[in-house]
Structure formats: structure tokens, C-alpha cells
Design a protein around this motif. Structure first.
Motif, PDB file in Angstrom:
ATOM      1  N   GLU A 171       0.864  -1.183   0.000  1.00 27.91           N
ATOM      2  CA  GLU A 171       0.000   0.000   0.000  1.00 27.91           C
ATOM      3  C   GLU A 171       0.897   1.227   0.000  1.00 27.91           C
ATOM      4  OE1 GLU A 171      -2.311  -0.252   3.590  1.00 27.91           O
ATOM      5  OE2 GLU A 171      -0.788   0.783   4.785  1.00 27.91           O
ATOM      6  N   GLN A 173       1.399   5.413   1.072  1.00 28.92           N
ATOM      7  CA  GLN A 173       0.993   6.461   1.995  1.00 28.92           C
ATOM      8  C   GLN A 173       1.539   7.795   1.527  1.00 28.92           C
ATOM      9  OE1 GLN A 173       2.434   5.407   5.884  1.00 28.92           O
ATOM     10  NE2 GLN A 173       0.935   3.766   6.181  1.00 28.92           N
ATOM     11  N   ARG A 174       0.732   8.836   1.746  1.00 28.43           N
ATOM     12  CA  ARG A 174       1.201  10.203   1.536  1.00 28.43           C
ATOM     13  C   ARG A 174       1.086  10.929   2.858  1.00 28.43           C
ATOM     14  NH1 ARG A 174      -2.227  13.851  -2.359  1.00 28.43           N
ATOM     15  NH2 ARG A 174      -3.626  13.717  -0.571  1.00 28.43           N
ATOM     16  N   ASN A 175       2.226  11.363   3.366  1.00 24.98           N
ATOM     17  CA  ASN A 175       2.256  12.032   4.671  1.00 24.98           C
ATOM     18  C   ASN A 175       1.579  11.174   5.744  1.00 24.98           C
ATOM     19  OD1 ASN A 175       3.508  14.200   3.388  1.00 24.98           O
ATOM     20  ND2 ASN A 175       1.571  15.268   3.050  1.00 24.98           N
ATOM     21  N   GLU A 176       1.889   9.850   5.710  1.00 24.46           N
ATOM     22  CA  GLU A 176       1.407   8.870   6.688  1.00 24.46           C
ATOM     23  C   GLU A 176      -0.065   8.494   6.500  1.00 24.46           C
ATOM     24  OE1 GLU A 176       3.488   7.384   8.689  1.00 24.46           O
ATOM     25  OE2 GLU A 176       5.154   8.664   8.084  1.00 24.46           O
ATOM     26  N   ASP A 177      -0.764   9.077   5.525  1.00 26.07           N
ATOM     27  CA  ASP A 177      -2.153   8.713   5.250  1.00 26.07           C
ATOM     28  C   ASP A 177      -2.197   7.735   4.084  1.00 26.07           C
ATOM     29  OD1 ASP A 177      -3.110  10.409   7.243  1.00 26.07           O
ATOM     30  OD2 ASP A 177      -3.185  12.131   5.885  1.00 26.07           O
ATOM     31  N   VAL A 178      -3.013   6.684   4.231  1.00 26.37           N
ATOM     32  CA  VAL A 178      -3.105   5.660   3.193  1.00 26.37           C
ATOM     33  C   VAL A 178      -3.783   6.243   1.955  1.00 26.37           C
ATOM     34  CG1 VAL A 178      -4.041   3.398   2.600  1.00 26.37           C
ATOM     35  CG2 VAL A 178      -3.150   3.813   4.891  1.00 26.37           C
ATOM     36  N   ILE A 179      -3.196   5.955   0.799  1.00 29.69           N
ATOM     37  CA  ILE A 179      -3.762   6.410  -0.477  1.00 29.69           C
ATOM     38  C   ILE A 179      -4.760   5.366  -0.960  1.00 29.69           C
ATOM     39  CG2 ILE A 179      -3.239   6.892  -2.897  1.00 29.69           C
ATOM     40  CD1 ILE A 179      -0.516   7.949  -1.987  1.00 29.69           C
ATOM     41  N   ASN A 180      -5.980   5.809  -1.264  1.00 32.47           N
ATOM     42  CA  ASN A 180      -7.028   4.904  -1.753  1.00 32.47           C
ATOM     43  C   ASN A 180      -7.427   5.340  -3.162  1.00 32.47           C
ATOM     44  OD1 ASN A 180      -9.123   3.169  -2.179  1.00 32.47           O
ATOM     45  ND2 ASN A 180     -10.447   3.980  -0.550  1.00 32.47           N
ATOM     46  N   ASP A 184      -9.849   8.462  -4.761  1.00 36.44           N
ATOM     47  CA  ASP A 184      -9.165   9.534  -5.492  1.00 36.44           C
ATOM     48  C   ASP A 184      -8.636   8.948  -6.797  1.00 36.44           C
ATOM     49  OD1 ASP A 184      -7.702  11.640  -6.481  1.00 36.44           O
ATOM     50  OD2 ASP A 184      -6.687  12.106  -4.601  1.00 36.44           O
ATOM     51  N   TYR A 208       5.975  10.485   0.153  1.00 37.00           N
ATOM     52  CA  TYR A 208       5.317   9.243  -0.249  1.00 37.00           C
ATOM     53  C   TYR A 208       6.125   8.045   0.258  1.00 37.00           C
ATOM     54  CZ  TYR A 208       2.163  11.925  -3.228  1.00 37.00           C
ATOM     55  OH  TYR A 208       1.214  12.790  -3.686  1.00 37.00           O
ATOM     56  N   SER A 223      11.034   7.510   2.749  1.00 37.99           N
ATOM     57  CA  SER A 223      10.054   8.412   2.128  1.00 37.99           C
ATOM     58  C   SER A 223      10.663   9.126   0.930  1.00 37.99           C
ATOM     59  CB  SER A 223       9.561   9.438   3.150  1.00 37.99           C
ATOM     60  OG  SER A 223       8.831   8.804   4.175  1.00 37.99           O
TER      61      SER A 223
END
Length: 830
Positions: A171, A173-180, A184, A208, A223
Motif C-alpha cells: 500500500e 501512503q502520503r504524509n502517513e495517510d493511506v492512499i485509496n 481519489d 510518499y 520516504s
């Protein structure tokens, strides 16, 4: 081998005995068993066993077979029930599989199990279940790289997750948030785990991270920073202005449509444009005294600059003549080859570079660093201070050939300068000297570390005070990630930033197995800010880079055009990669009690660490009780174990409660401690017992091992650490000029001029490289102005202590160059 036997006993009451299997009712006696539950593939996580289950009906017996062998009946957990609807007997069997069982056949075949069910009619086999050990390596095979992209540009971030079983899921992540990507659609994750940003937006700027996970672990890549920038655009030109007093008009535009943002480029081109007016539009002006004054001023400035340039040139030529006068007569340059004595120094000061040799005898009155290669008594060390002291007029003198008596003064003086703030005050592991264009050599005794400064590496007219030191790893920690490990000492040479005309050669030990197929070996350098940077990947060197490396079995030879703090770091590519560990045994030199200690050191197989341990044991009063052994320690995540055996039980006993001691894998692999050791405390049953015989074993679990057979008297041999181990390298730590080289300077010049030019029959520097087994570096040698000089530099670095100059002469003769014969001149002919 255990084989199941079907037992069918029926009593008068229709019930089977306790160890028998009841026969099926007559109505179902012709049915074959079929499986309600079959064993499934499983993964062993860490050391937790897995359970396989099998259920069949109608069945009288069920047993498991693993890798072609029957599992013992005592290892089966059996449960019998009856199907209430059909009255058919149901049998369920479970077994546990441990990690040790699977590891026994690791690498030979996959571990599988299958259950076999019996009925009165026949047998049935279930599907095979494969049991694998789950793992997830630490290092990503490819990590995302940071990028700067323009607005609306497509972005591709690559990610190849670490090797693992089962295969890792990925998976982003962008800035620790999972990209879905479902929420998006501007994001897309490919089947090979790469992330695609279809059109870069300003909001997409961020860090990222690729995240890989399976049932064992979760790994994060480094990152990658994506910066989305906006290039500036052109506003429209303004209208032309009215014609000015200088007979020109102008117009302008601004970089505001859009304005550059987040590091975007400024607008290209002019933002102000001028144009000459026509004569009718120009205001009428009269030239006056102001124009005359302007022209006179310009001429005066030009004359002043011309005079200043002439003065600078004259001063430069005068200084150059003074410095060239400081070069010794060319006959001195061959004194490093011919045997000669050294006359006592005169009481008055002697100029370093203007002393003329006495050509009427085989000795010379030169009192500097030029000495005989063969006269070991004539050597003098430069470990105690700088050779040259600056005089007010800029020249340098040698004070009777004597040096400062306090070696700490040099380190203290350097440490006050800004670029020496990190230089350790460890005089014992530092050497230094003063050098000019003739070059020289620095050596740290008993460490395998040396710095060769070839002739012409220092520009003519320059004199450098150079140091070489080995750093303590505890004081200078290298950042390591994943499977990385330090393979060499951390060495500093400087001062950093000095200008070199050609590469110097830094030699230092390494502890890898020297197989580049097993490693990704990187050269790291510490920059001025103190952070470590990768400056070279071994095997992928570019001739245009300032570094080039030859990796020998135990030594690294580094060509470097820059001085600084350097170290080799290796990253294992698979579990076959191995480090060499040196195993060294010490005991107490004196023992007056019943207890007796044996210390086993496990250290990187480099001379600098061995020297440090020897010095420490000498302070402790220890003694070496056997020759050191070398062990190949593999990147298999298995620990190192140590045990002691075969002691005479009537006289000795071990106070170790367990069967062995263990050093964790990561304590050894990450190299955070320079020398790990275990102590075995033994106890003799009587003070009169002095003879000790035993077997001491050191081995890596599932890997290589070494054993020491000890048989000695603890009372008779009371010598401390043998001093000869600390005096293996007794040569001077600093040698300047011809004394530092096997090949005399003028002869070297002739060889280079003879071999540098390409020869149609190949009798040039290429054949010399082949004969010296250096053909792997052909492209590097060819990229230099003098390939032959590079080859001779490397030969000098390799053979300083053991080089036979006649062997080199033989190679030259084979090539067909008559210059080689000069090597064979006997001492009587000199």
C-alpha cells in the motif's frame, strides 16, 4: 520407519477393543472414505507451530504422511464421532508441525503433508498441504525516489517490496495517510506495485512511502518527497514608452500569469525591452564637458588595471622561481633505490630542498626524509611532529632533521581549526607528516591502514601537512538500515578540501567474503555537516567519479581524489553473504584462586580491531592461549553459540548453567560493538591442578563452526600478551619522498613515458596491467592521463612491505622494455 496397521477386532457385543477400530455396518461396508476437511497450506510465523486437520467419513483409520514418511501415531490427536443423519462414523485427526521440522529439509524440497483414510473397502488420499516458514526481508529491492515535477505532469513512483513468504501486499501512503485510488482516481497502483499520479496537483506535494506487509511483519520504505512546482508565465507586454533623453523607448512585462510557485522556474527572457527612437523622435542634446570627463576616467581606470596585472605577474614569477629552487637535484631522486648511509646531522639548520648530494661517495649528507630503501638503520620516523616549520619569508627549513617531541601537539593544533573539529585526539591511532610534489606514505602500525601519496599528487609549489587516523566506531556511528553492516574501519585523512593533481590510494582492511555477487558494497563519506553520503557502489564505478576501488580478499584499495572520513558499508543481497569474524581466546596470565576465566572475543576480521583488543588485554594482564581462528558469519538471522566440552571432570568443572552461551545475530551484524566477547568461568577442584584440556566450540546456528583444542599449563606459562603481535609493523609511520617508494622517481618517469603511448603489438601499459592481474580496471586506467602511473601506484600500495622489485623488472623484460634492466643493477655497480 513407523507404518500404520489397520486393526479390526469385533467382540461378541459388537464393540471393538480399546486399541481396535470397529468395522462398519454392513450397509456401508462397500463405501470408500471421502474427506469432509482436507489439510490446507500453512505458514509458520516465527516459532509458533501450525496445526493440520483432516476429517473423513466413513473411516476406520486416518494417519498423516509428511514428505513421504508416516507421522508417528503418538503425534496424532484423534476424535471419533457419528453422523446423526446417516449413522456413518466420522474420524478427525490433527497434528502439529514445528519450525524445526521444516528447517531440517530447508533448501532441499518444500515441506508437505497429506492424510490417508482407510475404510473396509479401501483407502483415499487427501490433497497435499505445503508448510512454509514465513518471513519478510527488511530491505526493499527498489525504493521510491523523490522527484520535482511540473503542474499537471504524470508522476511514476517505483516500489519493489522486500522478498517474503507469503508475498507481501503493498500500500502507499502520503504524509502517513493511506492512499485509496478508489476514492481519489487521480492515483493508480499498477500490478507491480508502482504508484502513478496521473496529473500532478499542488495538493499532491508531500512525502510518499511504500508499505509492504504480510503475516510476519510490516516494512516501510524510505520516504520520497514529491514537489509539484509551477513555472512562471508571461504577462502581455506594456505599451512603448515615450522617447527618452537617451534617444530610446522601452516596454515591460511581469512574471505573474502565473507567478512561479513551490520552487518553479522564473519566467525566461527579458522583462524589460528597449528600442532606439528614430532621429525625429529624439530630444536634441549637446555633448559637453561631462562626456569628456567620462572618457578620461575610463582610460585612467584601464591603465591602473594594466599596471596592477603586471605587478601580480612579476610577483608570481619570483615566487615560482624560489619554489623551483627548492627542488633537490635530480640525482637525489634515485637515492631511494641505491644503498647508502646517512651522515650525522649538522648542528646548524639546513635547507630542506637545496642540499647537494656528495657524488664522490656512496653516502649522502642529505638530512631530510630521503633515505635508503635498503638501510633500515637510516630510517627516521615522522610520527612526532611536522617536518617543516613556516618561516616569515614563506620558505621552509628542517631543524637538524629532528622533529617535535610531543605528538599530541600536532593533533591539538589541528583540532583548533574549523575543519578539524571532529578529529579525535587519539595520538596512538594517528599518523601525520609534511609532503610536497615528491609524495610519500602514511601508515598506522598494526592496523592495515595506510595512505599512499604518489609523486605529483600534490601540485608543485605546494606543501601539505597531512594526517591519517582511524576512528572509533562508538564515537562515530554510521547510520545503517536493513541488512547493512559495516565492513571496514572508519578512516579519516585530511585536511579535507586540499587540491590534489591525481588520486591518492587509501588501503584498509575489510571483513566481507569478497564476493560481490553476495553484496552491494558502498563507500560512504561524511560531509562537512556530519551526515553520511553514498559516493560509490562497488562494481558500478564510473571513471568520471573521484573515487575508484579495488576489493581484494582482505584489503580495499581506494583511489581517491578527495580527502575526508570514509568507510565501507555492505548490504547483503541474500543469506549466502558472510562476514569474516576473528575468534580470539584469552585467559588470565596469573591465577591464584580456584576460578579460572577464558574470554572468547568475536570481532570483525580487521587488524585495527585486533590491535585494540590486544592492547586492552595487555592492560588487563591477559594472555593469548591459542592462534586466532576465522569464522564466516552468514546473514541468516541465526545467532552465534559458544560452548566448552571435554574437560577432565575429576579436576575441573564449568560454572555455566546452560549448555552454551549465545550472542544475538543483530549484535554481531550491525557492528554496534567493536568486539563482543563471552567469558567461560571454570573452577578447578584443587589449587594443585594446573593442567587444563578442553574443547571450545564456536558456531552459527545452521551455519559454520570453529573449535579450539586447548591443552596447556595455567601456572607455567605466565607470559602476558605477546608484544610481537603489537610490533608486527615496525616501519616508520610517515615517509616522505623517494624513501616511501620501491621504484626510484626517475626510473618511474622513464617507465611511464615508455608504456603510456599505445603500441601496435600491445607492449604497453595494457600488457603491464594484464601481467599484474589488474585487467579488471582497464577502463579506469585508460581514463587517466598516465595509465602506467596509476598501475605503478597500485603496485606500490600492494607491495610496500613485501614487494620484490626484481619481479617487476621481470615483468617489464617480458613486455620487451629495456628500461626494466635498470632494476637489476647490483649494489656494487651503484
Amino acid at each position: 520407519m513407523w507404518t500404520p496397521i489397520l486393526l479390526c477386532f469385533t467382540g461378541s457385543d459388537g464393540e471393538g477393543s480399546e486399541h481396535a477400530t470397529a468395522t462398519l455396518p454392513a450397509a456401508f461396508s462397500d463405501l470408500l472414505p471421502h474427506f469432509l476437511v482436507e489439510p490446507e497450506d500453512e505458514f509458520i510465523v516465527k516459532n509458533k507451530p501450525v496445526t493440520l486437520t483432516c476429517r473423513s467419513t466413513p473411516a476406520t483409520q486416518i494417519y498423516f504422511k509428511c514428505n513421504g514418511e508416516w507421522v508417528h501415531q503418538d503425534d496424532h490427536l484423534i476424535e471419533r464421532t457419528v453422523d446423526p443423519a446417516t449413522a456413518l462414523p466420522i474420524m478427525q485427526v490433527k497434528i502439529d508441525i514445528t519450525r524445526q521440522q521444516v528447517e531440517k529439509i530447508f533448501g532441499l524440497d518444500e515441506y508437505w503433508c497429506q492424510c490417508v483414510a482407510w475404510s473396509t473397502t479401501g483407502t483415499q488420499k487427501s490433497q497435499k498441504a505445503y508448510i512454509r516458514i514465513a518471513y519478510l526481508r527488511k530491505n526493499f529491492e527498489e525504493e521510491p525516489q523523490g522527484k520535482e515535477v511540473a503542474l499537471d505532469q504524470e508522476v511514476l513512483l517505483r516500489c519493489h517490496p522486500p522478498e517474503g513468504v507469503p508475498q507481501a501486499e503493498v500500500e502507499w501512503q502520503r504524509n502517513e495517510d493511506v492512499i485509496n485510488p478508489a476514492s481519489d482516481p487521480n492515483f493508480f497502483i499498477t500490478t507491480d506495485h508502482n504508484l502513478v499520479i496521473k496529473k500532478a496537483r499542488l495538493a499532491d506535494t508531500g512525502n510518499y512511502t511504500c508499505v509492504a506487509k504480510n503475516i510476519v511483519a510490516r516494512r516501510k520504505s524510505t520516504s520520497a518527497t514529491v514537489l509539484v512546482y509551477v513555472d512562471g508565465g508571461w504577462s502581455e507586454w506594456s505599451k512603448w514608452s515615450a522617447c527618452g533623453a537617451d534617444c530610446s523607448m522601452w516596454r515591460s512585462r511581469e512574471c505573474t500569469q502565473p507567478s512561479p510557485g513551490t520552487g518553479g522556474k522564473d519566467c525566461q527572457g527579458l522583462d524589460l525591452q528597449s528600442l532606439n527612437c528614430t532621429s525625429e523622435q529624439c530630444p536634441q542634446t549637446v555633448s559637453g564637458a561631462e562626456d569628456v570627463a567620462l572618457y578620461v576616467g575610463i582610460v585612467a581606470v584601464a591603465l591602473c588595471l594594466t599596471l596592477l596585472l603586471i605587478v601580480v605577474v612579476l610577483v608570481y614569477r619570483r615566487k615560482k622561481e624560489d619554489l623551483d629552487a627548492d627542488v633537490a637535484d635530480s640525482s637525489i631522486l634515485t637515492t631511494g633505490f641505491q644503498p647508502m648511509g646517512i651522515k650525522p646531522s649538522k648542528p646548524e639548520n639546513s635547507h630542506l630542498l637545496t642540499i647537494q648530494p656528495d657524488l664522490t661517495t656512496t653516502t649522502t649528507s642529505y638530512q631530510g626524509t630521503l633515505r635508503s630503501r635498503h638501510d633500515t638503520t637510516g630510517k627516521f620516523s615522522m610520527t612526532n611532529g611536522p617536518l617543516l616549520d613556516p618561516l616569515p619569508n614563506g620558505s621552509h627549513t628542517l631543524h637538524n632533521g629532528k622533529l617535535t617531541s610531543d605528538p599530541a601537539e600536532f593533533v591539538s593544533r589541528l583540532s583548533t581549526q574549523s575543519y578539524f573539529k571532529t578529529l579525535p585526539r587519539d595520538v596512538a591511532n594517528t599518523s601525520y607528516g609534511t609532503f610536497n610534489f615528491l609524495g610519500g606514505r602514511l601508515t598506522i602500525p598494526n592496523t592495515g591502514i595506510s595512505l599512499l601519496i604518489p609523486p605529483e599528487a600534490i601540485p608543485r609549489g605546494k606543501i601539505y601537512e597531512i594526517y591519517l587516523t582511524v576512528q572509533r566506531k562508538e564515537d562515530l556511528r554510521l547510520p545503517l538500515a536493513g541488512c547493512q553492516t559495516v565492513l571496514s574501519p572508519v578512516v579519516s585523512c585530511g585536511p579535507p578540501g586540499v587540491v590534489l593533481s591525481r588520486p591518492v590510494i587509501l588501503s584498509m582492511d575489510h571483513c566481507s567474503d569478497a564476493c560481490l555477487d553476495n553484496w552491494a558494497v558502498r563507500l560512504k563519506k561524511q560531509n562537512y555537516e556530519g551526515t553520511w553520503e553514498d559516493v560509490l557502489l562497488m562494481g558500478e564505478e564510473l571513471v568520471s567519479e573521484p573515487y575508484y576501488c579495488q576489493l581484494e580478499a582482505e584489503t580495499c584499495r581506494l583511489f581517491s581524489e578527495q580527502l575526508g572520513t570514509l568507510a565501507l558499508v555492505g548490504e547483503s543481497l541474500h543469506m549466502g553473504a558472510a562476514k569474516r569474524l576473528r575468534l580470539v581466546l584469552f585467559s588470565d596470565a596469573y591465577c591464584s584462586t580456584l576460578e579460572y576465566n577464558i574470554r572468547v572475543y568475536c570481532m570483525d576480521d580487521t587488524q585495527d580491531v585486533f590491535k585494540e583488543v590486544m592492547q586492552m588485554e595487555r592492560q588487563l594482564g591477559g594472555r593469548l592461549i591459542d592462534e586466532p581462528h576465522v569464522l564466516l558469519f552468514k546473514d541468516s538471522y541465526h545467532n552465534l553459540r559458544l560452548s566448552i566440552h571435554d574437560m577432565p571432570q575429576a579436576h575441573w568443572r564449568s560454572k555455566l548453567l546452560a549448555g552454551y552461551q549465545e550472542i544475538p545475530f543483530y549484535h554481531i551484524w550491525n557492528g554496534s560493538q567493536r568486539y563482543l566477547h563471552c567469558t567461560f568461568t571454570l573452577e578447578r577442584l584443587s589449587l594443585s591442578t594446573c593442567e587444563l584440556t578442553c574443547q571450545l566450540c564456536v558456531w552459527q546456528v545452521e551455519g559454520e563452526g570453529q573449535s579450539f583444542s586447548l591443552d596447556f599449563n595455567i601456572a607455567k606459562d605466565t607470559r602476558a600478551v605477546d608484544s610481537e603481535f603489537l610490533l608486527m609493523d615496525s616501519n616508520a609511520t610517515a615517509l616522505a619522498g623517494p624513501s616511501a617508494f620501491q621504484i626510484p622517481y626517475l626510473i618511474r618517469q622513464k617507465i611511464c613515458s615508455s608504456l603510456d603511448a599505445p603500441c601496435p603489438n600491445g607492449a604497453d601499459w595494457r600488457m603491464l596491467a594484464q601481467r599484474l592481474k589488474l585487467e579488471r580496471h582497464m577502463s579506469f586506467f585508460a581514463s587517466k592521463a598516465s595509465p602506467t602511473s596509476m598501475i605503478l601506484d597500485l603496485w606500490e600500495a600492494q607491495h610496500f612491505h613485501s614487494g620484490n622489485i626484481n619481479q617487476l623488472a621481470t615483468v617489464m623484460a617480458d613486455i620487451g622494455k629495456q628500461e626494466a634492466m635498470i632494476f637489476l643493477v647490483s649494489d656494487g655497480e651503484c
